[in-house]
Design a protein around this motif. Structure first.
Motif, PDB file in Angstrom:
ATOM      1  N   GLU A  67       0.822  -1.211   0.000  1.00 28.86           N
ATOM      2  CA  GLU A  67       0.000   0.000   0.000  1.00 28.86           C
ATOM      3  C   GLU A  67       0.859   1.266   0.000  1.00 28.86           C
ATOM      4  O   GLU A  67       0.334   2.359  -0.152  1.00 28.86           O
ATOM      5  CB  GLU A  67      -0.918   0.016   1.231  1.00 28.86           C
ATOM      6  N   LYS A  68       2.165   1.098   0.238  1.00 27.19           N
ATOM      7  CA  LYS A  68       3.106   2.215   0.329  1.00 27.19           C
ATOM      8  C   LYS A  68       2.685   3.195   1.433  1.00 27.19           C
ATOM      9  O   LYS A  68       2.712   4.414   1.256  1.00 27.19           O
ATOM     10  CB  LYS A  68       3.241   2.959  -1.008  1.00 27.19           C
ATOM     11  N   LEU A  69       2.295   2.643   2.601  1.00 27.34           N
ATOM     12  CA  LEU A  69       1.851   3.463   3.722  1.00 27.34           C
ATOM     13  C   LEU A  69       2.729   3.235   4.946  1.00 27.34           C
ATOM     14  O   LEU A  69       3.036   2.092   5.305  1.00 27.34           O
ATOM     15  CB  LEU A  69       0.395   3.146   4.075  1.00 27.34           C
ATOM     16  N   ILE A  70       3.111   4.338   5.574  1.00 19.42           N
ATOM     17  CA  ILE A  70       3.835   4.325   6.842  1.00 19.42           C
ATOM     18  C   ILE A  70       2.830   4.717   7.918  1.00 19.42           C
ATOM     19  O   ILE A  70       2.050   5.656   7.735  1.00 19.42           O
ATOM     20  CB  ILE A  70       4.994   5.346   6.847  1.00 19.42           C
ATOM     21  N   TYR A  71       2.860   4.023   9.046  1.00 19.80           N
ATOM     22  CA  TYR A  71       1.976   4.319  10.171  1.00 19.80           C
ATOM     23  C   TYR A  71       2.856   4.720  11.360  1.00 19.80           C
ATOM     24  O   TYR A  71       3.691   3.936  11.811  1.00 19.80           O
ATOM     25  CB  TYR A  71       1.139   3.102  10.533  1.00 19.80           C
ATOM     26  N   ILE A  72       2.664   5.952  11.840  1.00 18.61           N
ATOM     27  CA  ILE A  72       3.469   6.469  12.953  1.00 18.61           C
ATOM     28  C   ILE A  72       2.533   6.709  14.140  1.00 18.61           C
ATOM     29  O   ILE A  72       1.755   7.662  14.136  1.00 18.61           O
ATOM     30  CB  ILE A  72       4.188   7.773  12.563  1.00 18.61           C
ATOM     31  N   PRO A  73       2.579   5.840  15.162  1.00 17.88           N
ATOM     32  CA  PRO A  73       1.706   6.021  16.325  1.00 17.88           C
ATOM     33  C   PRO A  73       2.256   7.094  17.260  1.00 17.88           C
ATOM     34  O   PRO A  73       3.423   7.071  17.622  1.00 17.88           O
ATOM     35  CB  PRO A  73       1.718   4.647  16.992  1.00 17.88           C
ATOM     36  N   ASN A  74       1.397   8.034  17.607  1.00 18.47           N
ATOM     37  CA  ASN A  74       1.756   9.151  18.469  1.00 18.47           C
ATOM     38  C   ASN A  74       1.074   8.962  19.819  1.00 18.47           C
ATOM     39  O   ASN A  74      -0.076   9.359  20.002  1.00 18.47           O
ATOM     40  CB  ASN A  74       1.318  10.460  17.814  1.00 18.47           C
ATOM     41  N   GLY A  75       1.789   8.330  20.746  1.00 21.29           N
ATOM     42  CA  GLY A  75       1.214   8.034  22.050  1.00 21.29           C
ATOM     43  C   GLY A  75       0.794   9.261  22.822  1.00 21.29           C
ATOM     44  O   GLY A  75      -0.176   9.241  23.570  1.00 21.29           O
TER      45      GLY A  75
END
Length: 158
Positions: A67-75
């Motif tokens: 999907e060419k997607l980066i997921y960056i979780p921001n706690g």
């Protein structure tokens, strides 16, 4: 027996506190999750080729190569910054998805393209003893934490 050694070391400025990491084999790019600004590094040269604005308390990073997607979780904010890889050196934030405050551990299912996070919920922290020393200036950590009273498992999909 093979001998292992570090073969390169590169600065990641403007990255603050790199934690999460993922690699895109097709473009030879390394994604580094950082507080406030994540970076994309050319794995051959070590040059930072792109920066990505995101939230705080990042602890991991998810990558979906098809999907060419980066997921960056921001706690810190309780959300996930979703970033599309437009080309090897161009990245666009496409969504900010609300999750749970503190959730920052993440994985991606490359088949379903779902993203999973989890986060414990804590009760009140115990009261420090009257004679307990104050935390040192600049000391990391938040002091004693309360007991885990619940846990959240969050699934994100599009």
């Amino acid at each position: 027996m093979k001998t292992w050694k570090a073969t390169a070391s590169w600065p990641l400025a403007p990255c603050d506190g790199p934690t999460g990491i993922a690699y895109d084999r097709s473009t030879d790019r390394i994604f580094s999750g950082c507080s406030k600004t994540s970076v994309v590094v050319d794995a051959s040269s070590g040059k930072v080729v792109a920066t990505i604005p995101n939230g705080t308390r990042v602890d991991a990073l998810g990558w979906d190569p098809s999907e060419k997607l980066i997921y960056i979780p921001n706690g810190g904010e309780g959300n996930v910054t979703v970033v599309h890889q437009d080309s090897a050196d161009k990245y666009t934030v496409v969504a900010t998805v609300t999750t749970v405050p503190g959730a920052k551990t993440i994985t991606v299912d490359p088949k379903t393209h779902r993203v999973y996070l989890f986060q414990p919920q804590r009760g009140p922290a115990p009261t420090p003893a009257a004679d307990a020393p104050a935390p040192a200036a600049g000391q990391r950590g938040r002091g004693p934490q309360g007991p885990i009273v619940a846990a959240w498992f969050v699934a994100v999909s599009h």
